[in-house]
Motif scaffolding. Sequence first.
Motif, PDB file in Angstrom:
ATOM      1  N   PHE A   1       0.827  -1.198   0.000  1.00  0.00           N
ATOM      2  CA  PHE A   1       0.000   0.000   0.000  1.00  0.00           C
ATOM      3  C   PHE A   1       0.868   1.257   0.000  1.00  0.00           C
ATOM      4  CE2 PHE A   1      -3.075   3.048   1.626  1.00  0.00           C
ATOM      5  CZ  PHE A   1      -4.193   2.701   0.892  1.00  0.00           C
ATOM      6  N   LEU A   2       1.941   1.265   0.780  1.00  0.00           N
ATOM      7  CA  LEU A   2       2.847   2.409   0.792  1.00  0.00           C
ATOM      8  C   LEU A   2       3.525   2.577  -0.564  1.00  0.00           C
ATOM      9  CD1 LEU A   2       4.136   4.703   2.378  1.00  0.00           C
ATOM     10  CD2 LEU A   2       5.905   3.103   3.098  1.00  0.00           C
TER      11      LEU A   2
ATOM     12  N   THR B   1       2.171   9.399  -5.912  1.00  0.00           N
ATOM     13  CA  THR B   1       2.751  10.711  -5.641  1.00  0.00           C
ATOM     14  C   THR B   1       3.816  11.036  -6.693  1.00  0.00           C
ATOM     15  OG1 THR B   1       2.352  10.411  -3.286  1.00  0.00           O
ATOM     16  CG2 THR B   1       3.920  12.113  -3.910  1.00  0.00           C
ATOM     17  N   GLY B   2       4.613  10.052  -7.036  1.00  0.00           N
ATOM     18  CA  GLY B   2       5.601  10.246  -8.105  1.00  0.00           C
ATOM     19  C   GLY B   2       4.946  10.565  -9.431  1.00  0.00           C
ATOM     20  N   ALA B   3       3.812   9.917  -9.703  1.00  0.00           N
ATOM     21  CA  ALA B   3       3.085  10.203 -10.938  1.00  0.00           C
ATOM     22  C   ALA B   3       2.572  11.636 -10.946  1.00  0.00           C
ATOM     23  CB  ALA B   3       1.928   9.218 -11.111  1.00  0.00           C
TER      24      ALA B   3
ATOM     25  N   MET C   1      -1.743  18.124  -2.990  1.00  0.00           N
ATOM     26  CA  MET C   1      -1.564  17.968  -1.544  1.00  0.00           C
ATOM     27  C   MET C   1      -2.788  17.319  -0.893  1.00  0.00           C
ATOM     28  SD  MET C   1       1.456  18.768  -1.091  1.00  0.00           S
ATOM     29  CE  MET C   1       1.516  18.634   0.667  1.00  0.00           C
ATOM     30  N   VAL C   2      -3.975  17.670  -1.357  1.00  0.00           N
ATOM     31  CA  VAL C   2      -5.184  17.037  -0.811  1.00  0.00           C
ATOM     32  C   VAL C   2      -5.179  15.555  -1.156  1.00  0.00           C
ATOM     33  CG1 VAL C   2      -7.698  16.917  -1.068  1.00  0.00           C
ATOM     34  CG2 VAL C   2      -6.595  19.109  -0.735  1.00  0.00           C
TER      35      VAL C   2
ATOM     36  N   LEU D   1      -2.245   9.278   2.395  1.00  0.00           N
ATOM     37  CA  LEU D   1      -1.531   8.986   3.630  1.00  0.00           C
ATOM     38  C   LEU D   1      -2.495   8.631   4.760  1.00  0.00           C
ATOM     39  CD1 LEU D   1       1.333  11.620   3.558  1.00  0.00           C
ATOM     40  CD2 LEU D   1       1.505   9.164   3.190  1.00  0.00           C
ATOM     41  N   HIS D   2      -3.626   9.318   4.812  1.00  0.00           N
ATOM     42  CA  HIS D   2      -4.632   8.983   5.811  1.00  0.00           C
ATOM     43  C   HIS D   2      -5.151   7.558   5.586  1.00  0.00           C
ATOM     44  CE1 HIS D   2      -7.846   9.512   8.683  1.00  0.00           C
ATOM     45  NE2 HIS D   2      -8.706   9.103   7.767  1.00  0.00           N
TER      46      HIS D   2
END
Length: 135
Positions: A45-46, A53-55, A113-114, A120-121
């Motif tokens: 999952f991480l 995020t990289g995309a 960021m959202v 992350l949540h």
Amino acid sequence: DKVLDLLKVISFVNINPSLLRPECSFPDWGYGAGFSIVMLAPVCFLTWVLASTGAYVVHRHFTKKYGPAIEERYPELFAKVSGRPYSLERAVGVAKVYLGIFLTHGAQTRTVMVGLRRQLHAFLQFLNMAYTFLA
């Protein structure tokens, strides 16, 4: 009496994590297989969170660097779509417009960021649930 009513309401949404263990769903699996899955799931999952995020970052960099050139070179990607509703020609035209938008407009920093905060949540909630299975 009010406390018992509250507990009855809460028990409606209560999930028993022991029923969700891999050993319960697949009885021929041993404890080791279930333990391995539970321990590797957060890593997977991480990895998904980091890849997405990289995309975001790569897409934003690409659209800033090449977006104006694509917009100038391929004006047909931004042409007004015409044709009968639900026709193949219209569907192709709409797909071209969306492709043009995707190639030339990067996501706003706030949107990124959202999205990252939500991922992350979700990752932390997933960790919480995954390690509940071990208890």
